[in-house]
Design an enzyme around this catalytic site. Structure first.
Site: not given
Ligand code: NDP
Length: 303
Positions: A131, A134-135
């Site tokens: 992701c 997300c990261d």
């Protein structure tokens, strides 16, 4: 007993909830996570949903959820463990008890596919991610690789290029599957390099990812590429483990159902990415939800 139970609260499930409520059905939405939206939540920017150009994926998921709540849909956070089809009654067993309904919509969506190479599991969360939104922030000014050639891989590479020093896109063929508009945007970025015809054979490192072993499909040459992180975007797997005995699926696990979303079992419908279909898009998932709820309502009301 409910008229309809919808399993899953991504765009398909929430679309079904809105149409089901408007059709007067007494319905329940079962969701594994309290955060509705499914894969949309992990999308930085959605630019192809009609009327909402450039919307952030998280905001979109929240808007879908608010809409379903506004029309009065009931939600329950529970993981489905088993489904029993007793004909006129469908029993859904969950971690929070069992629920009964006359009809069922399967809208559990899909999850990230894995590369299945050495180091992938070991370094997940230590430089291996599925992701980018997300990261990605952990890799500011660093060098990363994205693996894949679809919409998600190209979107991820574009997103990461905003903050990373260098982004390699590693693709196993010599042409991308992603939409042309995304490919054009990618190719215009100075800090992105596409490595064609290359597969990842290993992810290595110490405490964190340090690099990838790549194999050239044509020359068979093995090379190493130093990276701080790798984002894997090689497609999705349908979440059909709990219903493979219930409805007919293809060899990839996708449920066989047409545009009407009718599965091989009467009163059970499949909507969104879980269904075998050519276009897995947010807009087509929402459309599936509408079709499935309408079909369920017709059955409940004996139309
Ligand atoms: P796709 O299936 O479209 O692409 C997967 C990519 O990964 C392909 O390029 C494939 O290569 C490659 N791949 C698969 N397995 C491997 C492997 N083992 N090793 C190396 N490469 C591999 O998946 P996406 O996740 O990109 O997208 C999923 C769906 O979601 C698509 O239908 C997409 O259109 C949709 N989507 C919709 C969006 C929207 O509605 N706005 C946004 C993002 C995605 P090859 O090309 O050779 O098969």
């Amino acid at each position: 007993m409910y008229d309809l139970i919808i399993i899953g609260s991504g765009p398909a499930g929430l679309g079904a909830a809105v149409y089901g409520m408007r059709a007067g059905l007494n319905l329940l939405v079962l969701e594994k996570n309290p955060m509705s939206g499914g894969q949309v939540l992990n999308t930085y920017e959605v630019d192809n949903y009609l009327g909402l150009p450039g919307i952030n994926g998280f905001d979109m998921g929240m808007k879908f959820r608010e809409h379903a709540e506004k029309v009065g849909a009931e939600f329950k956070e529970a993981e489905v463990t088993e489904i029993e089809d007793k004909g006129a009654v469908k029993i859904v067993h969950t971690t929070e008890g069992s629920f009964e309904a006359k009809t069922l919509i399967l809208a559990m969506g899909a999850q990230h596919a894995h590369l299945e190479v050495p180091g992938e599991e070991e370094f997940t969360g230590m430089g291996v991610s599925y992701c980018a939104t997300c990261d990605g922030a952990f890799f500011k000014n660093k060098t990363v690789a994205v693996v894949g050639g679809g919409d998600v891989a190209v979107e991820d590479a574009i997103f990461l290029a905003r903050a990373c020093k260098k982004v390699y896109l590693i693709h196993r063929r010599d042409s991308l599957r992603a939409a042309k508009v995304l490919q054009d945007a990618l190719m215009a970025l100075p800090n992105v390099e596409v490595l064609w015809n290359r597969t990842v054979s290993e992810i290595y490192g110490g405490d964190m990812v340090e690099g990838l072993k790549l194999s050239d499909k044509e020359s068979r040459e093995e090379t190493s590429l130093s990276v701080d992180g790798v984002f894997i975007a090689v497609g999705i797997n349908p979440q059909t483990e709990i219903c493979r005995e219930l409805v007919t699926c293809d060899e990839g696990g996708y449920i066989l159902a047409g545009e009407d979303t009718c599965t091989s079992a009467a009163g059970i419908f499949a909507a969104g990415d879980i269904r075998k279909k050519p276009m897995r898009q947010i807009i087509t998932a929402v459309a599936d939800g509408a079709n499935a709820a309408t079909a369920a309502a017709a059955l409940v009301n004996g139309v």
